[in-house]
Design an enzyme around this catalytic site. Structure first.
Site, PDB file in Angstrom:
ATOM      1  N   ARG A 187       7.571   5.735 -11.273  1.00 12.55           N
ATOM      2  CA  ARG A 187       8.877   6.302 -11.616  1.00 12.55           C
ATOM      3  C   ARG A 187       9.354   5.914 -13.018  1.00 12.55           C
ATOM      4  O   ARG A 187       9.829   6.769 -13.772  1.00 12.55           O
ATOM      5  CB  ARG A 187       9.901   5.839 -10.590  1.00 12.55           C
ATOM      6  CG  ARG A 187       9.560   6.287  -9.170  1.00 12.55           C
ATOM      7  CD  ARG A 187      10.613   5.778  -8.219  1.00 12.55           C
ATOM      8  NE  ARG A 187      10.412   6.226  -6.854  1.00 12.55           N
ATOM      9  CZ  ARG A 187      11.353   6.191  -5.919  1.00 12.55           C
ATOM     10  NH1 ARG A 187      12.556   5.727  -6.217  1.00 12.55           N
ATOM     11  NH2 ARG A 187      11.114   6.601  -4.700  1.00 12.55           N
ATOM     12  N   ASP A 260      15.840   5.347 -10.164  1.00  6.79           N
ATOM     13  CA  ASP A 260      14.654   5.622 -10.979  1.00  6.79           C
ATOM     14  C   ASP A 260      13.928   6.910 -10.566  1.00  6.79           C
ATOM     15  O   ASP A 260      12.907   7.269 -11.145  1.00  6.79           O
ATOM     16  CB  ASP A 260      13.692   4.418 -10.988  1.00  6.79           C
ATOM     17  CG  ASP A 260      13.239   4.034  -9.593  1.00  6.79           C
ATOM     18  OD1 ASP A 260      13.582   4.745  -8.623  1.00  6.79           O
ATOM     19  OD2 ASP A 260      12.537   3.008  -9.459  1.00  6.79           O
ATOM     20  N   ASP A 261      14.470   7.606  -9.546  1.00  8.21           N
ATOM     21  CA  ASP A 261      13.916   8.929  -9.244  1.00  8.21           C
ATOM     22  C   ASP A 261      14.886  10.029  -9.703  1.00  8.21           C
ATOM     23  O   ASP A 261      14.863  11.147  -9.200  1.00  8.21           O
ATOM     24  CB  ASP A 261      13.549   9.084  -7.750  1.00  8.21           C
ATOM     25  CG  ASP A 261      14.660   8.657  -6.809  1.00  8.21           C
ATOM     26  OD1 ASP A 261      15.758   8.313  -7.309  1.00  8.21           O
ATOM     27  OD2 ASP A 261      14.451   8.668  -5.586  1.00  8.21           O
ATOM     28  N   ASP A 350      26.047   1.734  -3.085  1.00  8.08           N
ATOM     29  CA  ASP A 350      26.905   2.868  -3.454  1.00  8.08           C
ATOM     30  C   ASP A 350      28.124   2.984  -2.531  1.00  8.08           C
ATOM     31  O   ASP A 350      29.214   3.374  -2.972  1.00  8.08           O
ATOM     32  CB  ASP A 350      26.119   4.196  -3.516  1.00  8.08           C
ATOM     33  CG  ASP A 350      25.277   4.473  -2.281  1.00  8.08           C
ATOM     34  OD1 ASP A 350      25.275   3.641  -1.346  1.00  8.08           O
ATOM     35  OD2 ASP A 350      24.634   5.538  -2.236  1.00  8.08           O
ATOM     36  N   HIS A 374      18.183  13.603  -4.018  1.00  7.95           N
ATOM     37  CA  HIS A 374      17.188  14.298  -3.180  1.00  7.95           C
ATOM     38  C   HIS A 374      17.656  14.439  -1.736  1.00  7.95           C
ATOM     39  O   HIS A 374      16.891  14.860  -0.874  1.00  7.95           O
ATOM     40  CB  HIS A 374      15.812  13.627  -3.277  1.00  7.95           C
ATOM     41  CG  HIS A 374      15.816  12.172  -2.927  1.00  7.95           C
ATOM     42  ND1 HIS A 374      16.047  11.714  -1.655  1.00  7.95           N
ATOM     43  CD2 HIS A 374      15.633  11.069  -3.693  1.00  7.95           C
ATOM     44  CE1 HIS A 374      15.980  10.402  -1.647  1.00  7.95           C
ATOM     45  NE2 HIS A 374      15.746   9.976  -2.887  1.00  7.95           N
TER      46      HIS A 374
HETATM   47  N1  UDP Z   1      14.630   0.216  -5.023  1.00  8.63           N
HETATM   48  C1  UDP Z   1      14.677  -1.141  -5.272  1.00  8.63           C
HETATM   49  N2  UDP Z   1      13.901  -1.949  -4.532  1.00  8.63           N
HETATM   50  C2  UDP Z   1      13.063  -1.474  -3.581  1.00  8.63           C
HETATM   51  C3  UDP Z   1      13.026  -0.110  -3.311  1.00  8.63           C
HETATM   52  C4  UDP Z   1      13.823   0.738  -4.073  1.00  8.63           C
HETATM   53  O1  UDP Z   1      15.405  -1.571  -6.159  1.00  8.63           O
HETATM   54  O2  UDP Z   1      12.377  -2.265  -2.952  1.00  8.63           O
HETATM   55  C5  UDP Z   1      15.439   1.112  -5.851  1.00  8.63           C
HETATM   56  C6  UDP Z   1      14.610   2.225  -6.429  1.00  8.63           C
HETATM   57  O3  UDP Z   1      14.024   1.811  -7.629  1.00  8.63           O
HETATM   58  C7  UDP Z   1      15.606   3.334  -6.589  1.00  8.63           C
HETATM   59  C8  UDP Z   1      16.601   3.072  -5.467  1.00  8.63           C
HETATM   60  O4  UDP Z   1      16.415   1.726  -5.066  1.00  8.63           O
HETATM   61  O5  UDP Z   1      16.260   3.271  -7.847  1.00  8.63           O
HETATM   62  C9  UDP Z   1      16.400   4.002  -4.291  1.00  8.63           C
HETATM   63  O6  UDP Z   1      15.116   3.849  -3.823  1.00  8.63           O
HETATM   64  P1  UDP Z   1      14.284   5.032  -3.157  1.00  8.63           P
HETATM   65  O7  UDP Z   1      14.393   6.258  -4.002  1.00  8.63           O
HETATM   66  O8  UDP Z   1      12.897   4.511  -2.900  1.00  8.63           O
HETATM   67  O9  UDP Z   1      14.983   5.232  -1.745  1.00  8.63           O
HETATM   68  P2  UDP Z   1      16.179   6.172  -1.308  1.00  8.63           P
HETATM   69  O10 UDP Z   1      17.312   5.236  -1.084  1.00  8.63           O
HETATM   70  O11 UDP Z   1      16.449   7.162  -2.375  1.00  8.63           O
HETATM   71  O12 UDP Z   1      15.699   6.803  -0.053  1.00  8.63           O
HETATM   72 MN    MN Z   2      15.451   7.987  -3.946  1.00  5.27          MN
END
Ligand code: UDP
Ligand code: MN
Length: 435
Positions: A187, A260-261, A350, A374
């Site tokens: 990412r 970061d996504d 958040d 997403h």
């Molecule tokens: N993230 C983190 N540590 C982790 C996994 C994810 O800091 O072990 C961060 C990741 O870099 C991203 C955010 O948390 O900026 C959200 O992670 P992800 O997109 O994998 O999961 P989501 O919450 O979107 O399903």
């Molecule tokens: Mn994500």
């Protein structure tokens, strides 16, 4: 005696005297006019956002309410337990009639520099803050009659005069991206190759390890927060806390957080923030749920649970906070205290942000539909509107990609579609095909 002297003076002295009187009168009138147009020195009228409604009366009350939050001792406390009616993880943008949408339209202007109390006088050991009833607020307003008059005067002028907000430039923005060791090569690398190149000096990556390779690639913009690795609440709140604290030190006007996504459309972000004033409290982002989050806070002193509701901007779509707002957050959430609040309510970063801003500080979320996480189906974003979107995202779930539909590189070379998107927005980049 005086008039006798004047009468007996030669004619040219009389003329001189008349001229001086006239000059004094002109200077006096000019001062009066200037004062009525620009106000009193030391009291600054905040520029008004183009998106604001004009509600001077509400402004004054809200202003005072926010001030009261800082000056009153807390009467209720949040205990270490909270339960939630969990938010459906569905991606729906809010209907125009929703309270948040309404708040976005009706958010009043806040001349926030007027009578701000010493924030340190508030006892922040407990985070729950009670509101004073409106009648008491009005009494308070009456007591400060002089300030009351000035407030009234200023808000009246806010109706007639429409000062433009100060121009926002890229350099006024602190862009923070949350990442983690395991995502550096995937990412982080993708961001560095694309949108980071448009905001190299303004973007900072918050990670959980030292990494010399990416430290060099980002020209020293990789920050090891020393927070633990992992996608659990404590680690995420720890990073958000670091992001907020480093922004506060930066002196920049806007704090914008992204995951970061996220793909950040840098010029569009600048354009968005240019529509708002950083010296007014702004919480800009997009919720991922269609009704406010409802949580139950245990009250230490009684056996009753307190139900509260608030909106929060989804971190995965990105959100921005004005400096004015972050300064109000500083005493309750600065210096690492963000983590303690997250611990108390036991919700992710958040949500904790929404709790602090909407519930504790009573600043409403302003919904900006151009942020995208997403949790929304990315393919619904029309390609002819890409220019106008602030952020995009992607996810790989159940063997399927949730990505934007965009022409460009093939899916194998660009499964997340960010290279293709980047070339649509900025075709002159070296890796983009010649057009
Ligand atoms: N993230 C983190 N540590 C982790 C996994 C994810 O800091 O072990 C961060 C990741 O870099 C991203 C955010 O948390 O900026 C959200 O992670 P992800 O997109 O994998 O999961 P989501 O919450 O979107 O399903
Ligand atoms: Mn994500």
């Amino acid at each position: 005696m005086m008039s006798l002297t004047v009468v007996s003076l030669p004619q040219r002295y009389k003329r001189l005297l008349q001229a001086m009187t006239l000059a004094v009168a002109v200077v006096y009138m000019t001062l009066l006019l200037y004062q009525s147009a620009y106000g009193y020195p030391g009291l600054q009228l905040q520029p008004q956002s183009q998106l604001d409604g004009n509600e001077p009366a509400a402004t004054t009350t809200q202003q005072l309410q926010q001030q009261q939050l800082h000056s009153l001792p807390p009467t209720q406390s949040v205990a270490a337990s909270a339960s939630a009616s969990s938010p459906p993880a569905s991606a729906s943008s809010l209907p125009a009639s929703s309270p948040v949408a309404a708040a976005a339209v009706a958010t009043p202007i806040t001349p926030s520099l007027i009578i701000r109390k010493d924030i340190h006088s508030f006892n922040f050991s407990d985070i729950e803050v009670s509101e004073r009833p409106a009648a008491t607020l009005l009494t308070e307003l009456a007591r400060r009659s002089r300030n009351g008059e000035l407030l009234h005067d200023l808000s009246q002028r806010a109706v007639t005069a429409t000062p433009q907000p100060p121009t926002t430039e890229l350099d006024d923005i602190f862009i923070s991206v949350k990442t983690t060791k395991n995502y550096h090569d995937t990412r982080l690398a993708l961001i560095i190759k694309t949108w980071f190149q448009l905001a190299r000096d303004q973007t900072w990556f918050f990670t959980d390890t030292d990494d010399h390779y990416y430290q060099e690639k980002t020209k020293g913009h990789l920050i090891n927060t020393k927070c633990s690795q992992g996608h659990f609440r404590k680690a995420l709140c720890c990073k958000m806390s670091a992001e907020l604290d480093i922004f506060l030190e930066s002196g920049k006007k806007w704090f914008c957080h992204f995951d970061d996504d996220n793909y950040v459309n840098v010029p569009r972000l600048v354009k968005l923030l240019d529509e708002y004033s950083p010296s007014v409290d702004w919480y800009l982002g997009k919720p991922s749920i269609s009704s406010p989050l409802e949580i139950h806070l245990d009250n230490k002193n009684t056996t009753t649970n307190k139900k509260i509701t608030f909106w929060f901007a989804t971190g995965g779509a990105g959100f921005c906070l004005s400096r004015a707002l972050t300064l109000k957050m500083l005493p309750i959430a600065g210096g690492g205290k963000f983590i303690s609040i997250g611990d108390k309510i036991r919700f992710p970063d958040d949500v904790t942000m929404g709790f602090i801003i909407e519930h504790l500080l009573k600043v409403p979320l302003t919904v900006v539909d151009n942020f995208h996480s997403h949790l929304e189906p990315m393919e619904l974003i029309r390609s002819d509107t890409f220019q106008d979107q602030v952020s995009f995202s992607y996810a790989h779930m159940k063997n399927q990609w949730n990505v934007i539909k965009v022409d460009g590189f093939d899916l194998k070379a660009d499964p997340k579609r960010f290279y293709s998107l980047h070339c649509q927005l900025f075709p002159y980049f070296s890796f983009c095909p010649p057009r």
